[in-house]
Design an enzyme around this catalytic site. Structure first.
Site, PDB file in Angstrom:
ATOM      1  N   LYS A 170      -0.322 -51.458  19.170  1.00 29.42           N
ATOM      2  CA  LYS A 170      -0.265 -52.600  18.250  1.00 29.42           C
ATOM      3  C   LYS A 170      -1.506 -52.626  17.374  1.00 29.42           C
ATOM      4  CE  LYS A 170       2.408 -55.916  21.008  1.00 29.42           C
ATOM      5  NZ  LYS A 170       3.539 -56.011  20.074  1.00 29.42           N
TER       6      LYS A 170
ATOM      7  N   ARG B 143      12.283 -54.987  27.131  1.00 30.50           N
ATOM      8  CA  ARG B 143      13.672 -54.689  27.489  1.00 30.50           C
ATOM      9  C   ARG B 143      13.751 -53.606  28.562  1.00 30.50           C
ATOM     10  NH1 ARG B 143      14.681 -53.337  21.239  1.00 30.50           N
ATOM     11  NH2 ARG B 143      12.907 -54.758  21.124  1.00 30.50           N
TER      12      ARG B 143
HETATM   13  N1  BES Z   1       5.675 -58.744  23.313  1.00 30.68           N
HETATM   14  C1  BES Z   1       6.187 -58.220  22.111  1.00 30.68           C
HETATM   15  C2  BES Z   1       6.899 -59.270  21.260  1.00 30.68           C
HETATM   16  C3  BES Z   1       6.020 -60.274  20.602  1.00 30.68           C
HETATM   17  C4  BES Z   1       5.408 -59.985  19.396  1.00 30.68           C
HETATM   18  C5  BES Z   1       5.885 -61.525  21.123  1.00 30.68           C
HETATM   19  C6  BES Z   1       4.632 -60.936  18.764  1.00 30.68           C
HETATM   20  C7  BES Z   1       5.107 -62.470  20.502  1.00 30.68           C
HETATM   21  C8  BES Z   1       4.481 -62.178  19.321  1.00 30.68           C
HETATM   22  C9  BES Z   1       7.200 -57.124  22.383  1.00 30.68           C
HETATM   23  O1  BES Z   1       6.950 -56.364  23.497  1.00 30.68           O
HETATM   24  C10 BES Z   1       7.166 -56.209  21.214  1.00 30.68           C
HETATM   25  O2  BES Z   1       6.158 -55.621  20.995  1.00 30.68           O
HETATM   26  N2  BES Z   1       8.272 -56.131  20.482  1.00 30.68           N
HETATM   27  C11 BES Z   1       8.326 -55.321  19.324  1.00 30.68           C
HETATM   28  C12 BES Z   1       9.673 -54.631  19.305  1.00 30.68           C
HETATM   29  C13 BES Z   1       9.766 -53.562  18.264  1.00 30.68           C
HETATM   30  C14 BES Z   1       8.855 -52.421  18.602  1.00 30.68           C
HETATM   31  C15 BES Z   1      11.188 -53.103  18.182  1.00 30.68           C
HETATM   32  C16 BES Z   1       8.141 -56.209  18.117  1.00 30.68           C
HETATM   33  O3  BES Z   1       8.655 -57.330  18.112  1.00 30.68           O
HETATM   34  O4  BES Z   1       7.450 -55.813  17.208  1.00 30.68           O
HETATM   35 MN    MN Z   2       5.636 -54.767  23.067  1.00 27.89          MN
END
Ligand code: BES
Ligand code: MN
Ligand code: ZN
Length: 494
Positions: A280, A354
């Site tokens: 991230k 997931r």
């Molecule tokens: N934990 C995150 C989702 C999230 C992002 C929650 C920002 C709260 C604030 C999750 O694991 C994630 O990183 N999801 C990705 C999915 C993508 C890679 C398809 C996302 O939402 O960017």
């Molecule tokens: Mn994630």
């Protein structure tokens, strides 16, 4: 986790003359500015004084508008707080205004308060309204514990005044329920706020062990990685492998009723989400400590269920792991086999929620649940699409979705349903495995839910994406304890 109960003892009275004079009396006022002089410690004289000042100072009765009156003729301080327009009033506004006014009082030296709740109560459901009021006030006392000098509160007595006739046993039952719910909310909040160097998968498992110590009727089981391997949980293990912290799946069973199918709740418990190899960006990455809020909710709900001895069988499952880019971490392109047998191509290691959930869902199916609800801070897309107010709701069963919506409306813990058309499932197709772990560019909250749906088969299932609702930003930055109250209401109503 300390639940300070020496503060905020609630008392109930139908008349102000039945209570000791409190330090402060709270009066909620709608924007029509009508104030009832009865049971509000107001004489004709003091009421007309207040009316004058209200006019002079433009007290509007709007939400957020507070006014303190010191010289109304008695020792009691009177605080008016705005409730906004009557026709817009409901559980959401009730919770917001009550939380903010109670927090204000908690910051002072005042030791006792009273509040006439008659204009806050919904006539059709007086007792559950009262429960919501007390739960909200009690939950306001939550405070974060990891500062060297946590705040101390002076407030000891909250007098609830209402003309509703209640027996003292009925009131003490309402009180007990409210405190149990509030304790569940506070526990979920504290877990969410606990820093990720402390709140790791082992910490979550230990929290559950402590819960069992306090409530021995709760059955618990901790699946270690070795056992997960035997179950073939390749998706879960692919996530926890990137971290030095061992992953754990913790199962809690509250089963007071013989041979009745349980309600199962499953929570995402990523104690920190770096994204893994699909790292991230650094701004706000600290917020990824809340990525265990689904698990925090499950623990909070289970606590409330055992504490108030809910007469429904409930199974709580949490998937605890840390998503780190260690040398054993998954690579984009890896293919793993899930417990269900479905193979998954991991195209983005940041779509880890997931992956841990799908194996937990498959595992939970062995309990043959009547309903399975999972809760997860699953996608940033949900936050983008719905904002911070409702959780995203997805389901393969319309009746179940309606039941959840009902609980959401009742508790002010809102949800908004999104569709699961076949088209979204098509986006999960890949040449290299049965499915891939991400969809296309658009509708990310839905393709994530579609991924989970692949593992539910004929179980009545719902998914709550709580990425936007489990924590707050800005001055109230922190865990919200959502959707604990929604899920508890669902369990009690069904
Ligand atoms: N934990 C995150 C989702 C999230 C992002 C929650 C920002 C709260 C604030 C999750 O694991 C994630 O990183 N999801 C990705 C999915 C993508 C890679 C398809 C996302 O939402 O960017
Ligand atoms: Mn994630
Ligand atoms: Zn995540």
């Amino acid at each position: 986790m300390i639940l300070r109960d020496e503060i905020m003892n609630f008392k109930y009275a139908t008349n102000t003359s039945n209570i000791d004079e409190p330090d402060v009396h709270l009066i909620g006022v709608f924007s029509d500015l009508k104030i009832d002089e009865k049971n509000n410690f107001l004489s004709r004289n003091s009421l007309s004084k207040i009316r004058n000042v209200m006019k002079k100072c433009n007290f509007s009765g709007n939400i957020g508008d507070h006014r303190t009156f010191d010289n109304t003729g008695s020792q009691i301080q009177i605080i008016l707080f705005g409730l906004g327009e009557k026709r817009k009033f409901g559980p959401v506004i009730l919770k917001n205004v009550l939380t903010s006014i109670t927090k204000k009082i908690l910051k002072t030296n005042m030791q006792s308060l009273s509040i006439n709740v008659d204009n806050l109560i919904e006539r059709k459901s007086e007792e559950s309204s009262l429960e919501l009021i007390i739960t909200t006030m009690h939950a306001s006392k939550y405070k974060y514990n990891y500062k060297s000098k946590p705040d101390t509160y002076k407030l000891k007595i909250c007098n609830i005044i209402s003309k509703i006739k209640l027996t003292s046993s009925k009131f003490s039952q309402i009180l007990k329920t409210s405190k149990s719910i509030s304790n569940g909310i506070s526990l979920a909040k504290e877990l969410g706020n606990t820093p990720p160097n402390i709140c790791n998968p082992t910490f979550l498992a230990n929290t559950v062990k402590k819960l069992k110590k306090e409530f021995p009727s709760l059955k618990i089981k901790i699946l270690e990685e070795a056992e997960m391997k035997k179950h073939g949980m390749g998706a879960f293990l692919s996530v926890s492998r990137g971290s030095k912290q061992p992953g754990k799946i913790v199962i809690m069973e509250h089963t007071p009723v013989k041979s009745k199918k349980p309600i199962a709740i499953v929570g995402k418990g990523i104690t920190f989400d770096t994204g893994g190899i699909s790292l991230k960006p650094s701004p706000n990455m600290d917020e990824m400590k809340y990525d265990m809020s689904g698990a925090g909710t499950v623990i909070g709900v289970m606590r409330a269920c055992v504490e108030m001895r809910v007469k429904t069988n409930v199974i709580g499952v949490i998937t605890c792991a840390e998503n780190m880019p260690g040398s054993q971490a998954s690579r984009p392109g890896d293919v793993v086999k899930t417990m269900s047998g479905i193979t998954v191509e991991i195209l983005n290691t940041d779509a880890e929620g997931r992956l841990v959930l799908c194996d937990a869902i498959t595992y939970t199916k062995k309990y043959k649940p009547r309903y399975l609800i999972d809760m997860a801070t699953l996608t940033g897309a949900c936050l983008v699409g719905l904002g911070k107010y409702p959780s995203g709701l997805f389901s393969n069963d319309e009746q179940l979705a309606d039941m959840i919506k009902k609980s959401a409306d009742k508790t002010g813990d809102r949800v908004w349903q999104l569709p699961l058309y076949d088209d979204y499932f098509d986006e999960l197709k890949t040449n290299f495995a049965d499915i891939q772990n991400i969809g296309g560019r658009y509708g990310g909250a839905i393709t994530a839910a579609a991924f989970l749906a692949k593992f539910t088969d004929d179980i009545k299932w719902a998914h709550l994406d709580i990425a936007g609702t489990a924590w707050d930003v800005g001055i109230n930055k922190g865990s919200t304890g959502r959707p604990v109250s929604l899920i508890i209401d669902f369990i009690r109503s069904n």
